[in-house]
Design an enzyme around this catalytic site. Structure first.
Site, PDB file in Angstrom:
ATOM      1  N   ASN A   9       0.859  -1.172   0.000  1.00 48.31           N
ATOM      2  CA  ASN A   9       0.000   0.000   0.000  1.00 48.31           C
ATOM      3  C   ASN A   9       0.901   1.229   0.000  1.00 48.31           C
ATOM      4  OD1 ASN A   9      -1.808   2.048   0.477  1.00 48.31           O
ATOM      5  ND2 ASN A   9      -2.313   1.432   2.566  1.00 48.31           N
ATOM      6  N   LYS A  11       0.118   4.218  -0.319  1.00 49.84           N
ATOM      7  CA  LYS A  11      -0.561   5.405   0.233  1.00 49.84           C
ATOM      8  C   LYS A  11      -0.330   6.622  -0.688  1.00 49.84           C
ATOM      9  CE  LYS A  11       0.107   3.461   4.773  1.00 49.84           C
ATOM     10  NZ  LYS A  11      -0.050   3.622   6.201  1.00 49.84           N
ATOM     11  N   HIS A  95      -9.486   0.974   4.870  1.00 53.77           N
ATOM     12  CA  HIS A  95      -8.211   1.156   5.568  1.00 53.77           C
ATOM     13  C   HIS A  95      -8.449   2.070   6.774  1.00 53.77           C
ATOM     14  CE1 HIS A  95      -4.137   2.473   6.429  1.00 53.77           C
ATOM     15  NE2 HIS A  95      -3.734   1.377   5.799  1.00 53.77           N
ATOM     16  N   GLU A  97      -6.917   4.500   7.872  1.00 55.76           N
ATOM     17  CA  GLU A  97      -6.770   5.942   7.582  1.00 55.76           C
ATOM     18  C   GLU A  97      -8.054   6.485   6.959  1.00 55.76           C
ATOM     19  OE1 GLU A  97      -3.080   5.549   5.445  1.00 55.76           O
ATOM     20  OE2 GLU A  97      -2.131   4.978   7.329  1.00 55.76           O
ATOM     21  N   GLU A 167      -5.361  -5.105  10.594  1.00 47.33           N
ATOM     22  CA  GLU A 167      -4.349  -4.070  10.775  1.00 47.33           C
ATOM     23  C   GLU A 167      -4.615  -3.300  12.066  1.00 47.33           C
ATOM     24  OE1 GLU A 167      -2.390  -2.911   6.862  1.00 47.33           O
ATOM     25  OE2 GLU A 167      -4.163  -1.670   7.033  1.00 47.33           O
ATOM     26  N   GLY A 173       2.349   2.154  10.711  1.00 50.26           N
ATOM     27  CA  GLY A 173       3.266   3.277  10.533  1.00 50.26           C
ATOM     28  C   GLY A 173       3.988   3.690  11.803  1.00 50.26           C
ATOM     29  N   SER A 213       3.441  -2.205  10.352  1.00 50.91           N
ATOM     30  CA  SER A 213       4.893  -2.214  10.579  1.00 50.91           C
ATOM     31  C   SER A 213       5.562  -3.543  10.197  1.00 50.91           C
ATOM     32  CB  SER A 213       5.210  -1.839  12.027  1.00 50.91           C
ATOM     33  OG  SER A 213       4.781  -0.520  12.287  1.00 50.91           O
TER      34      SER A 213
HETATM   35  C1  PEP Z   1      -0.811   0.107   6.080  1.00 51.83           C
HETATM   36  O1  PEP Z   1      -0.983   1.311   5.996  1.00 51.83           O
HETATM   37  O2  PEP Z   1      -1.630  -0.653   5.553  1.00 51.83           O
HETATM   38  C2  PEP Z   1       0.350  -0.360   6.806  1.00 51.83           C
HETATM   39  C3  PEP Z   1       0.341  -1.577   7.236  1.00 51.83           C
HETATM   40  O3  PEP Z   1       1.371   0.550   7.002  1.00 51.83           O
HETATM   41  P1  PEP Z   1       2.820   0.235   7.660  1.00 51.83           P
HETATM   42  O4  PEP Z   1       3.307  -1.069   7.045  1.00 51.83           O
HETATM   43  O5  PEP Z   1       3.662   1.392   7.271  1.00 51.83           O
HETATM   44  O6  PEP Z   1       2.615   0.090   9.123  1.00 51.83           O
END
Ligand code: PEP
Length: 251
Positions: A9, A11, A95, A97, A167, A173, A213
């Site tokens: 992703n 983003k 997601h 976000e 998630e 992040g 992460s």
């Molecule tokens: C995500 O935004 O789906 C995600 C898992 O981000 P990160 O791997 O940066 O934590």
């Protein structure tokens, strides 16, 4: 046997040239290999360019969002069929976000999921609890409610055509990854929810990715858990080497 599925992703990152360069490096390294399913989800504006860069490889193209209507007066929105039209196979929906910053509800995610499936896309439906919810021992309640709401009204054969991504918001992040045990506990709980809502045969086939992460160092242990069927990767998907190492960790 569920095939591992690693999706990046991106983003709101990269410009067109950087996106194409990253995609071309991945395509060169992965070629037509299909032992792990791989997708990249660039910003919508770059879908066509990135699609051209991965053409001929086994990497699939994904979008990060879509609207639930097929067409009409929805300024700034993109319909599922439009994503298909530019070569997308997948779309990330719900997601955290989008849920947090753009106030998407389970009902919104449900409408989008139904529309994406109807168009022939594979939705990657995201769920996950906040830190406060985890600390209040509400993780199971929260993610179960998100799955039930986001997938409301879907029949077993539709569930087989989508992917769930667990998630935890506190891991996205932040560099704070869920332990393999924490992630596995939620994945197993979600699979048991699917068993009770559908059948054990359906639940056994649905892929549940972990996201939050994930990086080259922690991917292998997470991906070796029995109910973790892949990863949705944010930050670490922006560098070809790191993303390829995660994919290797899935083998
Ligand atoms: C995500 O935004 O789906 C995600 C898992 O981000 P990160 O791997 O940066 O934590």
């Amino acid at each position: 046997m569920r095939k591992k599925f690693i999706a990046g992703n991106w983003k709101m990152n990269t410009n067109a040239a950087q996106g194409v360069e990253l995609a071309a490096a991945l395509a060169k390294a992965i070629g037509s290999s299909t032992d792990v399913e791989v997708a990249v989800c660039p910003p919508a504006l770059y879908l066509s360019a990135v699609g051209a860069a991965i053409k001929g490889s086994s990497i699939g193209l994904g979008a990060q969002n879509c609207h639930h209507e097929a067409k009409g007066a929805f300024t700034g929105e993109i319909a599922p069929a439009m994503l298909l039209d530019v070569g997308c196979k997948y779309v990330i929906l719900g997601h955290s976000e989008r849920r947090q910053l753009f106030h998407e509800t389970n009902a919104d995610v449900n409408k989008k999921t139904i529309a994406a499936l109807a168009a022939g896309l594979t939705p990657i439906v995201c769920v996950g609890e906040s830190l406060a919810e985890r600390q209040a021992n509400k993780t199971s309640d929260v993610v179960r409610e998100q799955v039930q709401g986001s997938l409301a009204g879907l029949a077993g054969e539709q569930i087989l055509k989508l992917v769930i991504a667990y998630e935890p918001i506190w891991a996205i992040g932040t560099g704070v990854v869920a332990t393999p045990e924490q992630a596995e506990e939620v994945h197993a709980d979600l699979r048991s929810l699917l068993t009770s809502r559908y059948t054990a045969a359906v639940a056994d086939k649905v892929r549940i990715q972990y996201g939050g992460s994930v990086n080259a160092e922690n991917a292998k242990t997470l991906l070796s858990q029995p109910n973790i069927d892949g990863a949705l990767v944010g930050g670490a998907s922006l560098k070809a080497d790191g993303f390829l190492a995660i994919i290797n960790g899935a083998k």
